[in-house]
Design a protein around this motif. Structure first.
Motif, mmCIF file in Angstrom:
data_model
loop_
_atom_site.group_PDB
_atom_site.id
_atom_site.type_symbol
_atom_site.label_atom_id
_atom_site.label_comp_id
_atom_site.label_asym_id
_atom_site.label_seq_id
_atom_site.Cartn_x
_atom_site.Cartn_y
_atom_site.Cartn_z
ATOM 1 N N ILE A 77 -0.557 -2.726 12.835
ATOM 2 C CA ILE A 77 0.006 -2.870 11.496
ATOM 3 C C ILE A 77 -1.052 -2.363 10.535
ATOM 4 O O ILE A 77 -2.193 -2.835 10.549
ATOM 5 N N GLN B 143 0.652 -3.100 0.601
ATOM 6 C CA GLN B 143 1.660 -2.410 1.399
ATOM 7 C C GLN B 143 1.292 -2.567 2.861
ATOM 8 O O GLN B 143 0.168 -2.272 3.264
ATOM 9 N N ARG C 126 2.650 -1.642 6.880
ATOM 10 C CA ARG C 126 3.521 -0.705 7.571
ATOM 11 C C ARG C 126 3.192 -0.720 9.058
ATOM 12 O O ARG C 126 2.103 -1.123 9.458
ATOM 13 N N ASP C 127 4.133 -0.265 9.860
ATOM 14 C CA ASP C 127 3.881 -0.094 11.287
ATOM 15 C C ASP C 127 2.975 1.116 11.468
ATOM 16 O O ASP C 127 3.203 2.162 10.875
ATOM 17 N N GLY D 72 -2.366 4.428 8.659
ATOM 18 C CA GLY D 72 -1.996 5.226 7.496
ATOM 19 C C GLY D 72 -2.424 6.675 7.578
ATOM 20 O O GLY D 72 -3.149 7.081 8.471
ATOM 21 N N SER E 218 1.166 8.192 3.257
ATOM 22 C CA SER E 218 1.384 6.765 2.992
ATOM 23 C C SER E 218 0.456 6.295 1.868
ATOM 24 O O SER E 218 0.843 5.465 1.042
#
Length: 143
Positions: free
Chosen positions: A36, A51, A53-54, A57, A61
Motif C-alpha cells: 500500500i 492519499q 493506493r494499491d 507510487g 500518482s
C-alpha cells in the motif's frame, strides 16, 4: 508544507524451506505480500492531504496528489494560497520535468530538502508513527 510518500508492505504467511544436510536453505514465501503506497502533506498544524493506493507510487500518482492537494488548499486559503511553499525531498518524481512544469504552471513555490537530512522534515515523524502501528515492513522514498 511538507510532502512525502511511503509504502507499507504486508507479508502474509510464513517463510518456509527445506534443504538436505550441507546444502543452503532457500526460503519460499507461502503467500505473496501486498503493498500500500501513501502520500501525505503536513503543514505546521494539520494533516493537509493524504492519499493511499494499491502499489507504490510514480510521477503520475504524485502529480495527481499535488493537483488535488493544491485545489483543496486554494479553496480553503483563498488569497493566502500564494504563500504556500512545498518542502519536497529529492525523490525522482519530485524533481522530474513533469512535476517541475506542473508547479511552474500553477505558480507554486517549492524547496528541496538537503540530501540525507530527512530528520529535518517533520513529515518523517508522522509517517514513521503511522508505519509503526501498521505491523508492516516499510520503506520510505527519502534518505
Amino acid at each position: 508544507m511538507y510532502v512525502d510518500e511511503t509504502a507499507f508492505t504486508r507479508i502474509e504467511g510464513k517463510k518456509y524451506g527445506f534443504a538436505p544436510k550441507g546444502q543452503r536453505l532457500e526460503f519460499r514465501q507461502h503467500k505473496p505480500g501486498y503493498t500500500i503506497g501513501g502520500i501525505a502533506a503536513v503543514s505546521e498544524h494539520r494533516l493537509e492531504g493524504l492519499q493511499l493506493r494499491d502499489g507504490s507510487g510514480n510521477k503520475y500518482s504524485f502529480m495527481h496528489f499535488l493537483i488535488a492537494l493544491l485545489k483543496k488548499l486554494q479553496e480553503r486559503l483563498g488569497p493566502v494560497f500564494d504563500k504556500v511553499v512545498l518542502y519536497l525531498d529529492n525523490a525522482s518524481y519530485h524533481t522530474c520535468s513533469n512535476t517541475m512544469n506542473l508547479l511552474e504552471i500553477l505558480g507554486v513555490s517549492y524547496i528541496f530538502a538537503p540530501a540525507y537530512l530527512s530528520p529535518v522534515n517533520p513529515i518523517e515523524y508522522f509517517l514513521a508513527s503511522s508505519r509503526r502501528g501498521s505491523g508492516a515492513t516499510t520503506s520510505s522514498t527519502s534518505k
